[in-house]
Motif scaffolding. Structure first.
Motif, PDB file in Angstrom:
ATOM      1  N   VAL A  91      36.463  56.977  38.462  1.00 48.25           N
ATOM      2  CA  VAL A  91      35.537  56.061  39.125  1.00 48.25           C
ATOM      3  C   VAL A  91      36.023  54.623  38.970  1.00 48.25           C
ATOM      4  CG1 VAL A  91      33.163  55.164  39.130  1.00 48.25           C
ATOM      5  CG2 VAL A  91      33.566  57.609  38.750  1.00 48.25           C
ATOM      6  N   GLY A  92      36.470  54.282  37.757  1.00 45.30           N
ATOM      7  CA  GLY A  92      36.829  52.892  37.455  1.00 45.30           C
ATOM      8  C   GLY A  92      37.943  52.342  38.328  1.00 45.30           C
ATOM      9  N   THR A  93      38.984  53.152  38.575  1.00 47.22           N
ATOM     10  CA  THR A  93      40.108  52.629  39.379  1.00 47.22           C
ATOM     11  C   THR A  93      39.668  52.355  40.823  1.00 47.22           C
ATOM     12  OG1 THR A  93      40.857  54.934  39.595  1.00 47.22           O
ATOM     13  CG2 THR A  93      42.045  53.548  38.020  1.00 47.22           C
ATOM     14  N   PHE A  94      38.728  53.169  41.340  1.00 47.82           N
ATOM     15  CA  PHE A  94      38.169  52.864  42.668  1.00 47.82           C
ATOM     16  C   PHE A  94      37.250  51.639  42.587  1.00 47.82           C
ATOM     17  CE2 PHE A  94      39.073  57.394  43.784  1.00 47.82           C
ATOM     18  CZ  PHE A  94      39.670  57.191  45.015  1.00 47.82           C
ATOM     19  N   ALA A  95      36.428  51.576  41.515  1.00 45.01           N
ATOM     20  CA  ALA A  95      35.429  50.502  41.418  1.00 45.01           C
ATOM     21  C   ALA A  95      36.098  49.127  41.324  1.00 45.01           C
ATOM     22  CB  ALA A  95      34.522  50.742  40.215  1.00 45.01           C
ATOM     23  N   VAL A  96      37.200  49.044  40.560  1.00 45.40           N
ATOM     24  CA  VAL A  96      37.909  47.754  40.450  1.00 45.40           C
ATOM     25  C   VAL A  96      38.350  47.301  41.846  1.00 45.40           C
ATOM     26  CG1 VAL A  96      40.040  46.651  39.610  1.00 45.40           C
ATOM     27  CG2 VAL A  96      38.695  48.099  38.066  1.00 45.40           C
TER      28      VAL A  96
ATOM     29  N   SER B  36      37.531  44.001  46.758  1.00 46.93           N
ATOM     30  CA  SER B  36      37.428  43.907  48.225  1.00 46.93           C
ATOM     31  C   SER B  36      36.124  43.230  48.653  1.00 46.93           C
ATOM     32  CB  SER B  36      37.537  45.295  48.870  1.00 46.93           C
ATOM     33  OG  SER B  36      36.314  45.993  48.741  1.00 46.93           O
ATOM     34  N   LEU B  37      35.122  43.252  47.747  1.00 46.45           N
ATOM     35  CA  LEU B  37      33.847  42.578  48.049  1.00 46.45           C
ATOM     36  C   LEU B  37      33.888  41.108  47.600  1.00 46.45           C
ATOM     37  CD1 LEU B  37      31.444  45.489  46.979  1.00 46.45           C
ATOM     38  CD2 LEU B  37      31.886  44.715  49.325  1.00 46.45           C
ATOM     39  N   GLY B  38      35.031  40.686  47.085  1.00 45.09           N
ATOM     40  CA  GLY B  38      35.218  39.261  46.753  1.00 45.09           C
ATOM     41  C   GLY B  38      34.879  38.886  45.330  1.00 45.09           C
ATOM     42  N   ALA B  39      34.735  39.875  44.442  1.00 40.33           N
ATOM     43  CA  ALA B  39      34.353  39.573  43.056  1.00 40.33           C
ATOM     44  C   ALA B  39      35.555  39.180  42.201  1.00 40.33           C
ATOM     45  CB  ALA B  39      33.682  40.803  42.454  1.00 40.33           C
ATOM     46  N   GLU B  40      35.239  38.513  41.084  1.00 38.71           N
ATOM     47  CA  GLU B  40      36.243  38.285  40.038  1.00 38.71           C
ATOM     48  C   GLU B  40      36.040  39.413  39.036  1.00 38.71           C
ATOM     49  OE1 GLU B  40      36.038  34.361  38.245  1.00 38.71           O
ATOM     50  OE2 GLU B  40      36.989  35.131  36.424  1.00 38.71           O
ATOM     51  N   VAL B  41      37.047  40.280  38.908  1.00 37.52           N
ATOM     52  CA  VAL B  41      36.832  41.552  38.200  1.00 37.52           C
ATOM     53  C   VAL B  41      37.505  41.581  36.830  1.00 37.52           C
ATOM     54  CG1 VAL B  41      37.195  44.058  38.323  1.00 37.52           C
ATOM     55  CG2 VAL B  41      36.627  42.786  40.393  1.00 37.52           C
TER      56      VAL B  41
ATOM     57  N   VAL C   7      45.739  47.671  39.700  1.00 33.74           N
ATOM     58  CA  VAL C   7      44.805  47.969  40.794  1.00 33.74           C
ATOM     59  C   VAL C   7      43.986  46.736  41.181  1.00 33.74           C
ATOM     60  CG1 VAL C   7      44.677  50.466  40.488  1.00 33.74           C
ATOM     61  CG2 VAL C   7      43.069  49.014  39.240  1.00 33.74           C
ATOM     62  N   GLY C   8      44.298  45.596  40.552  1.00 34.54           N
ATOM     63  CA  GLY C   8      43.714  44.346  41.044  1.00 34.54           C
ATOM     64  C   GLY C   8      42.792  43.606  40.106  1.00 34.54           C
TER      65      GLY C   8
END
Ligand SMILES: NC(=O)c1ccc[n+]([C@@H]2O[C@H](COP(=O)([O-])OP(=O)(O)OC[C@H]3O[C@@H](n4cnc5c(N)ncnc54)[C@H](OP(=O)(O)O)[C@@H]3O)[C@@H](O)[C@H]2O)c1
Length: 326
Positions: A159-164, A169-174, A189-190
Motif C-alpha cells: 500500500v505504502g509504495t502506491f500511497a507515496v 501526484s495530488l501535490g503533497a510534500e511526502v 518512488v518520490g
C-alpha cells in the motif's frame, strides 16, 4: 488445473499445498481468467491463519470457506459469460477474485479492468488491492490537497509504495517511514523525506503533518495523533497486530469510536474493489504518474514462501506468485 489449496487454518507451510482441482465454471456475468500472476498481501495472510479468531465468524468457523488464497491477479480472458459486455476472449486484464493462486479463476466482470498498456502482466498483478487502498486512503479518506504535508508509515510496502506516489501526484510534500534497508526505495518512488524508524521515532519529534496515513499500526492511536497538526488528520489503515481475539480489528473498532470524538482522526476506511478505482489507477499508470513496485516473485508451488514473507511484515512493494510460465 493446478491450484494452491488449504483445508485448515494455520501457518503457510503447514496448510498450503499444490493440487490438481476442477477448472471453475463461469456464471452469466463472470469472466474466466487464465491467471498469469497473482499477488498476496497482509489480508491474505490473516485469512489463511484464521486470525484474529473473530474473522472465522465470517470466513468459516472450523475451516476456511475460501479454499484458494489470493485476491489480486493479472491474466488473459479465456471465456466470458453471456451477460459480459466489457471484455473479449484474449484481453489482458488485472483485478481481483476469490482465489487467485490458481491457473484459472471465475470472477465478476466488475472486478476486472484492462491491463495498463505500459505494464507487463507481471507488473499489473499487484495493482488492485493495494492500489485501490492507497487511492481511497489518499484521495477519498484524507482528501489530500496540494502543499499539504503527508506522512505515510509502511511506505515501502504494498500500500505504502502506491500511497507515496498518489500523494505526490495530488501535490503533497511526502514523508515516508520505513526501515534502513528501504530508505532508497521509498525515496525512489518520490518521497521528499524519509524517516528510518530504526533511528528516529516521528511521534516524538517536533514536526507536525496535515495527513498521517498509518499502514504499519505500530504506535497507539494516541501516539500517532501527536504527529498530526491541529487542523490535520490521522487516517488509520489497519495494521496486522493486536489482542488475541480481535487482533487488528480491535484497533480499528477503537479508531472508529475515537474518530467520533477526536477531530484530528478519521475513521478507518474499507478500500473495496471498485472498477472505477481500477480504471483511475490504470490512467495514472499509463500517464507515468505511478508505477507498481515489485518485490519478490515466487513460483505457484512456493506460494507458502510468498505468504511467509508477507507474514514477516517486511515485504517490499508487492509480493507476487508466478502462476503461468511465459
Ligand atoms: N483499508 C483497507 O481496506 C485495506 C486494504 C488492504 C490492506 N490494508 C492494510 O494496509 C496495511 C498495509 O498493508 P501492505 O499490504 O502495504 O503491507 P506490507 O506490504 O506487508 O508492508 C508492510 C510495511 O510496513 C513496514 N513497517 C514495518 N514496521 C514498521 C514500523 N514500525 N514503522 C513503519 N513501517 C513499518 C515494512 O517496512 P520495513 O520492511 O522497512 O520495516 C513494510 O514495508 C495493512 O495493515 C493492511 O491490513 C487495508
Amino acid at each position: 488445473m493446478k491450484a494452491i489449496v488449504q483445508d485448515k487454518y494455520g501457518p503457510p507451510h503447514d496448510v498450503l499445498s499444490l493440487r490438481e482441482i476442477d477448472k471453475p465454471v463461469i456464471k452469466d456475468n463472470e469472466v474466466l481468467v487464465r491467471v498469469h500472476t497473482a499477488a498476496v498481501h497482509a489480508g491474505d495472510w490473516l485469512l489463511m491463519g484464521g486470525q484474529p479468531p473473530i474473522l472465522r465468524l465470517m470466513f468459516g468457523l472450523r475451516k476456511p470457506r475460501k479454499k484458494i488464497p489470493g485476491f489480486d491477479l493479472s491474466g488473459y480472458v479465456e471465456a466470458v459469460g453471456p451477460k459480459v459486455t466489457e471484455f473479449q476472449v484474449g484481453d489482458d486484464v488485472f483485478g481481483t477474485c476469490k482465489g487467485s493462486c490458481a491457473e484459472y479463476v471465475a470472477t465478476s466482470a466488475k472486478r476486472l479492468a484492462p491491463k495498463p498498456d505500459n505494464l507487463t502482466l507481471e507488473q499489473a498483478a499487484g495493482i488492485a488491492v493495494s492500489g485501490i487502498t492507497a487511492l481511497r486512503g489518499m484521495r477519498n479518506a484524507a482528501k489530500v490537497q496540494p502543499g499539504q504535508k503527508v506522512l505515510i508509515t509502511g511506505a515501502s510496502g504494498g500500500v505504502g509504495t502506491f500511497a507515496v506516489q498518489i500523494a505526490k501526484s495530488l501535490g503533497a510534500e511526502v514523508t515516508g517511514v520505513c526501515s534502513t534497508s528501504n530508505v532508497e526505495l521509498v525515496r525512489s518512488v518520490g518521497a521528499d523525506h524519509v524517516i528510518d524508524y530504526t533511528r528516529e521515532d516521528f511521534t516524538e519529534g517536533e514536526e507536525r503533518y496535515d495527513i498521517v496515513l498509518d499502514n504499519a499500526g505500530k504506535h497507539s492511536l494516541k501516539e500517532m495523533r501527536r504527529a498530526v497538526a491541529p487542523t490535520g488528520r490521522l487516517i488509520p489503515n489497519s495494521g496486522t497486530t493486536g489482542g488475541k481475539v480481535f487482533g487488528p480489528i480491535g484497533r480499528m473498532l477503537r479508531a472508529s469510536m475515537s474518530a467520533m470524538f477526536v477531530s484530528k482522526q478519521g475513521a478507518p476506511f474499507v478500500a473495496g474493489e471498485r472498477r472505477e478505482d481500477m480504471l483511475a489507477l490504470k490512467e495514472l499508470i499509463e500517464a507515468g504518474t505511478i508505477t507498481p513496485v515489485i518485490g519478490e516473485t515466487y513460483p505457484l508451488s512456493d506460494t507458502a514462501a510468498a505468504m511467509a514473507l508477507v507474514a514477516s511484515g517486511h515485504a517490499r512493494g508487492k509480493t507476487l506468485v508466478a502462476v503461468a510460465r511465459d
